[in-house]
Design an enzyme around this catalytic site. Structure first.
Site, PDB file in Angstrom:
ATOM      1  N   TYR A  79      54.476 -25.550 -31.113  1.00 34.51           N
ATOM      2  CA  TYR A  79      53.696 -26.367 -30.186  1.00 34.51           C
ATOM      3  C   TYR A  79      53.110 -25.512 -29.067  1.00 34.51           C
ATOM      4  O   TYR A  79      53.769 -24.601 -28.554  1.00 34.51           O
ATOM      5  CB  TYR A  79      54.578 -27.445 -29.535  1.00 34.51           C
ATOM      6  CG  TYR A  79      55.167 -28.437 -30.490  1.00 34.51           C
ATOM      7  CD1 TYR A  79      54.358 -29.322 -31.195  1.00 34.51           C
ATOM      8  CD2 TYR A  79      56.541 -28.511 -30.684  1.00 34.51           C
ATOM      9  CE1 TYR A  79      54.910 -30.257 -32.065  1.00 34.51           C
ATOM     10  CE2 TYR A  79      57.096 -29.436 -31.556  1.00 34.51           C
ATOM     11  CZ  TYR A  79      56.275 -30.303 -32.235  1.00 34.51           C
ATOM     12  OH  TYR A  79      56.817 -31.211 -33.094  1.00 34.51           O
ATOM     13  N   ASP A  93      49.138 -34.245 -41.196  1.00 33.27           N
ATOM     14  CA  ASP A  93      49.949 -35.200 -40.456  1.00 33.27           C
ATOM     15  C   ASP A  93      49.575 -36.643 -40.763  1.00 33.27           C
ATOM     16  O   ASP A  93      50.439 -37.516 -40.857  1.00 33.27           O
ATOM     17  CB  ASP A  93      49.775 -34.955 -38.950  1.00 33.27           C
ATOM     18  CG  ASP A  93      50.961 -34.216 -38.363  1.00 33.27           C
ATOM     19  OD1 ASP A  93      51.510 -33.364 -39.081  1.00 33.27           O
ATOM     20  OD2 ASP A  93      51.320 -34.482 -37.212  1.00 33.27           O
ATOM     21  N   ASN A 144      49.415 -41.065 -35.335  1.00 30.85           N
ATOM     22  CA  ASN A 144      49.668 -41.209 -36.769  1.00 30.85           C
ATOM     23  C   ASN A 144      50.032 -42.662 -37.101  1.00 30.85           C
ATOM     24  O   ASN A 144      49.538 -43.237 -38.082  1.00 30.85           O
ATOM     25  CB  ASN A 144      50.815 -40.306 -37.210  1.00 30.85           C
ATOM     26  CG  ASN A 144      50.455 -38.830 -37.217  1.00 30.85           C
ATOM     27  OD1 ASN A 144      49.282 -38.470 -37.126  1.00 30.85           O
ATOM     28  ND2 ASN A 144      51.455 -37.981 -37.311  1.00 30.85           N
ATOM     29  N   ARG A 159      62.629 -34.011 -30.631  1.00 32.98           N
ATOM     30  CA  ARG A 159      62.014 -32.719 -30.913  1.00 32.98           C
ATOM     31  C   ARG A 159      62.801 -31.636 -30.171  1.00 32.98           C
ATOM     32  O   ARG A 159      62.746 -31.536 -28.949  1.00 32.98           O
ATOM     33  CB  ARG A 159      60.554 -32.692 -30.461  1.00 32.98           C
ATOM     34  CG  ARG A 159      59.656 -33.664 -31.205  1.00 32.98           C
ATOM     35  CD  ARG A 159      59.406 -33.189 -32.641  1.00 32.98           C
ATOM     36  NE  ARG A 159      58.434 -34.041 -33.319  1.00 32.98           N
ATOM     37  CZ  ARG A 159      58.735 -35.087 -34.064  1.00 32.98           C
ATOM     38  NH1 ARG A 159      60.011 -35.427 -34.224  1.00 32.98           N
ATOM     39  NH2 ARG A 159      57.802 -35.797 -34.647  1.00 32.98           N
ATOM     40  N   ASN A 162      62.469 -40.004 -32.586  1.00 36.61           N
ATOM     41  CA  ASN A 162      61.614 -38.819 -32.713  1.00 36.61           C
ATOM     42  C   ASN A 162      62.041 -37.672 -31.806  1.00 36.61           C
ATOM     43  O   ASN A 162      61.249 -37.166 -31.012  1.00 36.61           O
ATOM     44  CB  ASN A 162      60.153 -39.203 -32.417  1.00 36.61           C
ATOM     45  CG  ASN A 162      59.274 -39.099 -33.645  1.00 36.61           C
ATOM     46  OD1 ASN A 162      59.612 -38.429 -34.608  1.00 36.61           O
ATOM     47  ND2 ASN A 162      58.144 -39.768 -33.619  1.00 36.61           N
ATOM     48  N   GLY A 185      57.778 -39.808 -41.577  1.00 31.61           N
ATOM     49  CA  GLY A 185      58.448 -40.790 -40.732  1.00 31.61           C
ATOM     50  C   GLY A 185      57.471 -41.703 -40.026  1.00 31.61           C
ATOM     51  O   GLY A 185      57.718 -42.911 -39.868  1.00 31.61           O
ATOM     52  N   ASP A 186      56.333 -41.145 -39.598  1.00 27.88           N
ATOM     53  CA  ASP A 186      55.307 -41.962 -38.949  1.00 27.88           C
ATOM     54  C   ASP A 186      54.697 -42.957 -39.937  1.00 27.88           C
ATOM     55  O   ASP A 186      54.411 -44.107 -39.582  1.00 27.88           O
ATOM     56  CB  ASP A 186      54.210 -41.073 -38.371  1.00 27.88           C
ATOM     57  CG  ASP A 186      54.741 -40.100 -37.333  1.00 27.88           C
ATOM     58  OD1 ASP A 186      55.728 -40.432 -36.665  1.00 27.88           O
ATOM     59  OD2 ASP A 186      54.155 -39.009 -37.192  1.00 27.88           O
ATOM     60  N   GLY A 209      54.925 -36.090 -40.958  1.00 28.06           N
ATOM     61  CA  GLY A 209      54.195 -37.355 -40.897  1.00 28.06           C
ATOM     62  C   GLY A 209      54.791 -38.449 -41.757  1.00 28.06           C
ATOM     63  O   GLY A 209      54.365 -39.608 -41.663  1.00 28.06           O
TER      64      GLY A 209
END
Length: 320
Positions: free
Chosen positions: A107, A299, A43, A171, A169, A262-263, A260
């Site tokens: 995921y 994303d 991204n 998760r 990041n 933040g990316d 997305g």
């Protein structure tokens, strides 16, 4: 794989297929879906490329239709995709809204091609000739070999004098705070630029961290990075850059899909860093890119180009 010869962004990680349910409600009742791609590092690479800077993505993809699609999409976006094809499957994300604005992301990536990333996948000279190396905490959580690859790339960048950018990041579906904290703290300490949300900064800094974004930015910077940026969602961002504090409010935006954002923010900041622009301009572009991204589903679909950022600043509903 061959190394890129143009200084720009170099990043590495896992990119997956992205299944998104079209309706709000329980996933079992969804009848329409879209299929795209998603991954924090890719991204950012796409976002930087759309803003006019060279970008390279390094990763493993399965020898399957999803891997083919990801490689084509990256190349279409102008990203130099340095791909190792693996016998394992390409990972998958499934995204749906159970109700209202509550977004759920599952995921399917354990044992995937991307999780098998190895230091041997880093082409000679690629990291060493980059304008900036960007890595994230996501990849360190995937597997021991993927974690080793991140730190190998960082070590090579530092030895060559290449700035290192880290997005924490975290998760929670990949690892616990107890497992993540020491690794992420070690990674941040090696960075020149670090990005973190408020809770991510608190995770890295530990229980004694300050509660304000300003204190968190200063705490991250004290670990080593000269540039520490705390992303604070609708409240904007706070940064400590070479010891100088900066704070920018968020731009008003209709939130269609927060994934997305933040990316996009990171891509905006790094694109301006590569262009040699000062900290206030880096942050303004980052905030604008994040606002643009949340207004579009997907994303990476909403990552803006320069002309689109200008249109956002004009606040016009009709572009002719």
């Amino acid at each position: 794989m061959t190394a890129t010869s143009t200084p720009g962004l170099v990043t590495l990680g896992e990119t997956m297929g992205l299944v998104t349910a079209g309706e709000i409600g329980s996933l079992e009742y969804a009848r329409t879906f879209t299929y795209g791609i998603g991954g924090a590092e890719s991204n950012v690479a796409i976002g930087v490329s759309r803003l006019g800077a060279p970008a390279t993505w390094i990763g493993r993809l399965g020898a399957d239709a999803t891997g083919d699609m990801i490689e084509r999409r990256l190349r279409y976006e102008g990203v130099a995709a340095l791909v190792v094809r693996d016998r394992a499957f390409t990972g998958l994300m499934v995204k749906h809204r159970r109700f209202g604005s509550a977004l759920s992301v599952d995921y399917h990536r354990a044992g995937s091609a991307g999780s098998r990333l190895s230091p041997e996948d880093l082409p000679q000279g690629c990291v060493e000739t980059a304008g900036v190396l960007h890595v994230t905490g996501v990849t360190t959580a995937l597997s021991a070999s993927a974690c080793d690859t991140v730190f190998c790339a960082v070590d090579r960048a530092r030895a060559a004098g290449v700035p290192v950018s880290v997005d924490v990041n975290y998760r929670s579906k990949l690892w616990s705070p107890e497992a993540a904290g020491p690794t992420l703290r070690r990674l941040v300490a090696l960075a020149d630029v670090v990005f973190a949300g408020v809770e991510e900064a608190q995770l890295v800094l530990g229980a004694g961290a300050g509660s304000t974004a300003e204190a968190l930015a200063q705490g991250l910077s004290a670990l080593g990075p000269a540039q520490a940026v705390v992303k604070d969602g609708a409240r904007g961002c706070t940064a400590s850059v070479d010891g100088v504090a900066h704070r920018l409010p968020a731009l008003p935006a209709e939130v269609v899909d927060p994934v997305g954002a933040g990316d996009a923010f990171v891509a905006g900041y790094l694109a301006e860093l590569l262009a040699g622009r000062p900290a206030p301009e880096r942050l303004r572009t980052a905030v604008a890119a994040g606002a643009y991204a949340v207004s579009v589903p997907g994303d990476c679909e909403g990552l803006p180009r320069r002309t689109e950022l200008a249109a956002l600043a004009s606040a016009s509903d009709v572009m002719r």
